[in-house]
Design an enzyme around this catalytic site. Structure first.
Site, PDB file in Angstrom:
ATOM      1  N   MET A 109      16.325 -19.135  20.391  1.00 41.16           N
ATOM      2  CA  MET A 109      15.838 -20.086  21.388  1.00 41.16           C
ATOM      3  C   MET A 109      16.040 -21.530  20.942  1.00 41.16           C
ATOM      4  SD  MET A 109      11.715 -20.292  20.899  1.00 41.16           S
ATOM      5  CE  MET A 109      11.670 -21.593  22.100  1.00 41.16           C
ATOM      6  N   CYS A 110      16.033 -22.433  21.938  1.00 40.94           N
ATOM      7  CA  CYS A 110      16.048 -23.874  21.677  1.00 40.94           C
ATOM      8  C   CYS A 110      15.197 -24.523  22.766  1.00 40.94           C
ATOM      9  CB  CYS A 110      17.474 -24.418  21.622  1.00 40.94           C
ATOM     10  SG  CYS A 110      18.395 -24.247  23.168  1.00 40.94           S
ATOM     11  N   LEU A 111      15.535 -25.734  23.170  1.00 46.24           N
ATOM     12  CA  LEU A 111      14.747 -26.417  24.195  1.00 46.24           C
ATOM     13  C   LEU A 111      14.996 -25.828  25.583  1.00 46.24           C
ATOM     14  CD1 LEU A 111      12.800 -28.779  24.868  1.00 46.24           C
ATOM     15  CD2 LEU A 111      14.833 -30.190  25.243  1.00 46.24           C
ATOM     16  N   GLY A 133      18.223 -23.779  26.179  1.00 46.14           N
ATOM     17  CA  GLY A 133      19.140 -22.650  26.120  1.00 46.14           C
ATOM     18  C   GLY A 133      20.556 -22.993  25.704  1.00 46.14           C
ATOM     19  N   ILE A 144      12.351 -23.054  25.248  1.00 46.21           N
ATOM     20  CA  ILE A 144      10.902 -23.256  25.187  1.00 46.21           C
ATOM     21  C   ILE A 144      10.386 -23.901  26.477  1.00 46.21           C
ATOM     22  CG2 ILE A 144      10.900 -25.505  24.025  1.00 46.21           C
ATOM     23  CD1 ILE A 144       8.494 -24.379  22.314  1.00 46.21           C
TER      24      ILE A 144
END
Length: 109
Positions: free
Chosen positions: A65-67, A69, A96
């Site tokens: 995951m990141c902010l 995608g 997220i």
């Protein structure tokens, strides 16, 4: 290359059931500000060393995951469809931001 994806509700269920491990590829300051409980930080800026330093369980799915995608998609595309021991690899759709929007818990710094 096609990257497998998973939505936040499914990923949350996998994590709750102990079926998956969550890798957060955002930077340390982003992680400190807000992250999902149990997520393991492996910043994109420190790849591939950060990935190689991970001790990933052979019997669990890997969710990246990141902010939103984008960075996690880059990591998934680089790593390939499976982890070092054949674990299935998934990009968390929406990152997220989607996790938070779905009302799922996050830890805020």
């Amino acid at each position: 290359m096609t990257v497998a994806t998973v939505d936040v509700e499914t990923a949350a269920a996998w994590l709750q059931a102990g079926e998956a491990v969550l890798i957060d590829v955002r930077e340390a300051d982003e992680f400190a500000a807000a992250h999902v409980e149990g997520a393991i930080l492996a910043p994109l800026s420190a790849m591939p060393a950060a990935w190689q330093a991970l001790d990933l369980p052979a019997d669990r799915k890997i969710v990246v995951m990141c902010l939103k995608g984008g960075r996690s998609h880059q990591v998934c595309a680089f790593i390939g469809p499976t982890g070092p021991e054949g674990q299935p690899l998934f990009n968390l759709t929406g990152g997220i931001q989607a996790w938070y929007a779905a009302g799922l818990p996050i830890i805020e710094g």
